[in-house]
Motif scaffolding. Structure first.
Motif, PDB file in Angstrom:
ATOM      1  N   MET A 128      32.105  38.436  37.116  1.00 14.59           N
ATOM      2  CA  MET A 128      32.152  39.784  37.672  1.00 14.59           C
ATOM      3  C   MET A 128      33.497  39.996  38.372  1.00 14.59           C
ATOM      4  SD  MET A 128      29.551  41.528  40.323  1.00 14.59           S
ATOM      5  CE  MET A 128      29.829  43.166  40.884  1.00 14.59           C
ATOM      6  N   PHE A 129      34.011  41.202  38.242  1.00 16.83           N
ATOM      7  CA  PHE A 129      35.272  41.560  38.872  1.00 16.83           C
ATOM      8  C   PHE A 129      35.052  42.020  40.310  1.00 16.83           C
ATOM      9  CE2 PHE A 129      36.533  42.300  34.375  1.00 16.83           C
ATOM     10  CZ  PHE A 129      37.654  41.485  34.365  1.00 16.83           C
ATOM     11  N   GLN A 130      36.096  41.884  41.110  1.00 20.22           N
ATOM     12  CA  GLN A 130      36.155  42.538  42.407  1.00 20.22           C
ATOM     13  C   GLN A 130      37.579  43.006  42.633  1.00 20.22           C
ATOM     14  OE1 GLN A 130      34.829  39.613  45.271  1.00 20.22           O
ATOM     15  NE2 GLN A 130      36.916  39.059  45.762  1.00 20.22           N
ATOM     16  N   ILE A 131      37.721  44.042  43.430  1.00 18.25           N
ATOM     17  CA  ILE A 131      39.018  44.646  43.708  1.00 18.25           C
ATOM     18  C   ILE A 131      39.395  44.360  45.148  1.00 18.25           C
ATOM     19  CG2 ILE A 131      40.226  46.853  43.961  1.00 18.25           C
ATOM     20  CD1 ILE A 131      38.461  47.903  41.634  1.00 18.25           C
ATOM     21  N   LYS A 132      40.660  43.929  45.345  1.00 21.55           N
ATOM     22  CA  LYS A 132      41.193  43.699  46.686  1.00 21.55           C
ATOM     23  C   LYS A 132      42.434  44.557  46.849  1.00 21.55           C
ATOM     24  CE  LYS A 132      39.337  39.116  47.271  1.00 21.55           C
ATOM     25  NZ  LYS A 132      39.374  38.031  48.205  1.00 21.55           N
ATOM     26  N   ILE A 133      42.398  45.436  47.852  1.00 21.80           N
ATOM     27  CA  ILE A 133      43.509  46.337  48.117  1.00 21.80           C
ATOM     28  C   ILE A 133      44.162  45.924  49.431  1.00 21.80           C
ATOM     29  CG2 ILE A 133      44.148  48.741  48.632  1.00 21.80           C
ATOM     30  CD1 ILE A 133      41.676  49.492  46.819  1.00 21.80           C
ATOM     31  N   SER A 134      45.479  45.771  49.397  1.00 21.02           N
ATOM     32  CA  SER A 134      46.248  45.455  50.595  1.00 21.02           C
ATOM     33  C   SER A 134      47.063  46.679  50.999  1.00 21.02           C
ATOM     34  CB  SER A 134      47.189  44.272  50.347  1.00 21.02           C
ATOM     35  OG  SER A 134      48.098  44.134  51.430  1.00 21.02           O
ATOM     36  N   ILE A 135      46.765  47.219  52.179  1.00 19.55           N
ATOM     37  CA  ILE A 135      47.533  48.348  52.697  1.00 19.55           C
ATOM     38  C   ILE A 135      48.946  47.888  53.034  1.00 19.55           C
ATOM     39  CG2 ILE A 135      47.715  49.993  54.616  1.00 19.55           C
ATOM     40  CD1 ILE A 135      44.583  50.045  54.609  1.00 19.55           C
ATOM     41  N   ALA A 136      49.078  46.703  53.614  1.00 24.48           N
ATOM     42  CA  ALA A 136      50.394  46.177  54.003  1.00 24.48           C
ATOM     43  C   ALA A 136      51.306  45.984  52.798  1.00 24.48           C
ATOM     44  CB  ALA A 136      50.235  44.862  54.754  1.00 24.48           C
ATOM     45  N   ASP A 137      50.755  45.464  51.706  1.00 26.45           N
ATOM     46  CA  ASP A 137      51.546  45.173  50.508  1.00 26.45           C
ATOM     47  C   ASP A 137      51.558  46.311  49.502  1.00 26.45           C
ATOM     48  OD1 ASP A 137      52.013  42.650  51.574  1.00 26.45           O
ATOM     49  OD2 ASP A 137      50.337  41.744  50.482  1.00 26.45           O
ATOM     50  N   PHE A 163      40.032  51.049  34.962  1.00 32.52           N
ATOM     51  CA  PHE A 163      38.785  51.778  34.726  1.00 32.52           C
ATOM     52  C   PHE A 163      37.982  51.150  33.587  1.00 32.52           C
ATOM     53  CE2 PHE A 163      36.179  55.374  33.351  1.00 32.52           C
ATOM     54  CZ  PHE A 163      35.889  56.053  34.531  1.00 32.52           C
ATOM     55  N   GLU A 164      38.690  50.646  32.575  1.00 38.47           N
ATOM     56  CA  GLU A 164      38.027  50.055  31.409  1.00 38.47           C
ATOM     57  C   GLU A 164      37.428  48.682  31.710  1.00 38.47           C
ATOM     58  OE1 GLU A 164      41.030  50.249  28.363  1.00 38.47           O
ATOM     59  OE2 GLU A 164      40.725  52.406  28.089  1.00 38.47           O
ATOM     60  N   LEU A 165      37.852  48.051  32.803  1.00 40.87           N
ATOM     61  CA  LEU A 165      37.387  46.703  33.133  1.00 40.87           C
ATOM     62  C   LEU A 165      36.266  46.658  34.159  1.00 40.87           C
ATOM     63  CD1 LEU A 165      40.848  44.924  33.292  1.00 40.87           C
ATOM     64  CD2 LEU A 165      39.092  44.631  31.517  1.00 40.87           C
ATOM     65  N   VAL A 166      36.191  47.666  35.027  1.00 44.56           N
ATOM     66  CA  VAL A 166      35.207  47.629  36.112  1.00 44.56           C
ATOM     67  C   VAL A 166      34.049  48.568  35.821  1.00 44.56           C
ATOM     68  CG1 VAL A 166      36.956  46.955  37.810  1.00 44.56           C
ATOM     69  CG2 VAL A 166      36.434  49.380  37.486  1.00 44.56           C
ATOM     70  N   THR A 167      33.024  48.478  36.654  1.00 44.33           N
ATOM     71  CA  THR A 167      31.840  49.318  36.505  1.00 44.33           C
ATOM     72  C   THR A 167      31.425  49.829  37.879  1.00 44.33           C
ATOM     73  OG1 THR A 167      30.354  47.436  36.810  1.00 44.33           O
ATOM     74  CG2 THR A 167      30.987  47.965  34.538  1.00 44.33           C
ATOM     75  N   THR A 168      30.497  50.780  37.877  1.00 42.65           N
ATOM     76  CA  THR A 168      29.922  51.167  39.164  1.00 42.65           C
ATOM     77  C   THR A 168      29.298  49.915  39.779  1.00 42.65           C
ATOM     78  OG1 THR A 168      27.866  51.851  38.097  1.00 42.65           O
ATOM     79  CG2 THR A 168      29.481  53.580  38.529  1.00 42.65           C
ATOM     80  N   GLY A 169      29.409  49.811  41.078  1.00 47.37           N
ATOM     81  CA  GLY A 169      28.910  48.633  41.784  1.00 47.37           C
ATOM     82  C   GLY A 169      29.958  47.563  42.022  1.00 47.37           C
ATOM     83  N   PRO A 214      32.608  45.495  43.688  1.00 49.48           N
ATOM     84  CA  PRO A 214      33.025  45.409  45.090  1.00 49.48           C
ATOM     85  C   PRO A 214      34.511  45.712  45.252  1.00 49.48           C
ATOM     86  CG  PRO A 214      31.906  43.386  44.390  1.00 49.48           C
ATOM     87  CD  PRO A 214      32.146  44.204  43.166  1.00 49.48           C
ATOM     88  N   VAL A 215      34.839  46.398  46.342  1.00 51.45           N
ATOM     89  CA  VAL A 215      36.216  46.760  46.681  1.00 51.45           C
ATOM     90  C   VAL A 215      36.428  46.415  48.147  1.00 51.45           C
ATOM     91  CG1 VAL A 215      37.906  48.627  46.868  1.00 51.45           C
ATOM     92  CG2 VAL A 215      36.219  48.661  45.014  1.00 51.45           C
ATOM     93  N   ARG A 228      39.384  50.836  55.967  1.00 53.26           N
ATOM     94  CA  ARG A 228      39.371  49.389  55.751  1.00 53.26           C
ATOM     95  C   ARG A 228      37.940  48.904  55.540  1.00 53.26           C
ATOM     96  NH1 ARG A 228      42.667  49.192  61.221  1.00 53.26           N
ATOM     97  NH2 ARG A 228      41.099  50.800  61.463  1.00 53.26           N
ATOM     98  N   GLY A 229      37.863  47.650  55.104  1.00 52.63           N
ATOM     99  CA  GLY A 229      36.566  46.997  54.998  1.00 52.63           C
ATOM    100  C   GLY A 229      36.027  46.939  53.590  1.00 52.63           C
ATOM    101  N   ASP A 230      34.752  46.573  53.516  1.00 52.55           N
ATOM    102  CA  ASP A 230      34.083  46.376  52.236  1.00 52.55           C
ATOM    103  C   ASP A 230      33.484  47.675  51.716  1.00 52.55           C
ATOM    104  OD1 ASP A 230      34.715  43.668  52.261  1.00 52.55           O
ATOM    105  OD2 ASP A 230      32.888  43.138  53.360  1.00 52.55           O
ATOM    106  N   HIS A 231      33.729  47.916  50.454  1.00 54.19           N
ATOM    107  CA  HIS A 231      33.247  49.098  49.746  1.00 54.19           C
ATOM    108  C   HIS A 231      32.731  48.655  48.382  1.00 54.19           C
ATOM    109  CE1 HIS A 231      36.152  50.790  52.604  1.00 54.19           C
ATOM    110  NE2 HIS A 231      35.553  51.955  52.448  1.00 54.19           N
ATOM    111  N   TYR A 232      32.220  49.608  47.628  1.00 54.73           N
ATOM    112  CA  TYR A 232      31.934  49.387  46.212  1.00 54.73           C
ATOM    113  C   TYR A 232      32.172  50.694  45.484  1.00 54.73           C
ATOM    114  CZ  TYR A 232      27.383  51.645  46.966  1.00 54.73           C
ATOM    115  OH  TYR A 232      26.400  52.551  47.279  1.00 54.73           O
ATOM    116  N   ILE A 233      32.376  50.601  44.173  1.00 56.65           N
ATOM    117  CA  ILE A 233      32.560  51.801  43.360  1.00 56.65           C
ATOM    118  C   ILE A 233      31.200  52.456  43.174  1.00 56.65           C
ATOM    119  CG2 ILE A 233      33.284  52.743  41.139  1.00 56.65           C
ATOM    120  CD1 ILE A 233      35.228  50.343  40.931  1.00 56.65           C
ATOM    121  N   ARG A 234      31.043  53.638  43.742  1.00 60.11           N
ATOM    122  CA  ARG A 234      29.780  54.368  43.684  1.00 60.11           C
ATOM    123  C   ARG A 234      29.670  55.200  42.406  1.00 60.11           C
ATOM    124  NH1 ARG A 234      25.790  55.989  47.484  1.00 60.11           N
ATOM    125  NH2 ARG A 234      24.236  57.078  46.250  1.00 60.11           N
ATOM    126  N   ALA A 235      30.810  55.763  41.980  1.00 65.78           N
ATOM    127  CA  ALA A 235      30.806  56.604  40.776  1.00 65.78           C
ATOM    128  C   ALA A 235      32.149  56.478  40.081  1.00 65.78           C
ATOM    129  CB  ALA A 235      30.547  58.064  41.144  1.00 65.78           C
TER     130      ALA A 235
END
Length: 159
Positions: free
Chosen positions: A1-10, A146-152, A154-155, A45-52
């Motif tokens: 399963m994939f997860q997305i990590k976003i860095s505001i600093a980078d 978009f082609e790799l991830v799904t709803t749900g 984690p971000v 910030r913090g933990d999210h997920y793709i809702r739609a």
């Protein structure tokens, strides 16, 4: 399963598959920096997920207003007609926070703030904080993601 990590600093988005880096993209987060409060114009910030996930099958540069395809395709003439518009293009991944009181519910709700990962006009710089709170990506990068991830999926958004 994939997860997305976003860095505001980078100003990066990393697509992780387990502990392995699958892909990395430059992004643009909020000009106002990090923050969760409604109407702050900040990236939460913090933990999210793709809702739609919105826009599957639409062309590059498809224009969205209120999460609906307008029928327009972004181009310089359209940009000139609407110079102040915060362009939301190609695809939308609408985020929902998971941490009550931090990024979910009340005055800090990422979903009610309409926080997305979305496309932006190609002339807009990446790697520079310029958005109104969302995470902006190059349109071609966004389609790949978009082609790799799904709803749900984690971000995680970190400073």
């Amino acid at each position: 399963m994939f997860q997305i990590k976003i860095s505001i600093a980078d100003q990066t988005l990393k697509l992780m598959q387990g502990d392995q880096l699958h892909s990395e993209f430059l992004v643009s987060t909020a000009l106002n920096g990090a923050g969760e409060t409604n109407n702050s114009g900040c990236t939460p910030r913090g933990d999210h997920y793709i809702r739609a996930m919105i826009g599957e099958g639409l062309p590059l540069n498809a224009v969205f207003v209120g999460r609906r395809f307008t029928g327009e395709i972004y181009n310089p003439n359209l940009a000139e007609m609407f110079p102040e518009r915060d362009w939301i293009l190609t695809r939308i991944m609408w985020l929902c926070g998971t941490e009550i009181g931090k990024n979910r519910l009340g005055h800090v709700d990422s979903m009610q703030r309409y926080i997305y990962i979305h496309g932006t006009p190609d002339p807009e710089p990446m790697g520079v904080a310029k958005s109104h709170g969302c995470i902006r990506m190059r349109n071609t990068d966004l389609v790949s993601l978009f082609e790799l991830v799904t709803t749900g999926t984690p971000v995680s958004i970190e400073e």
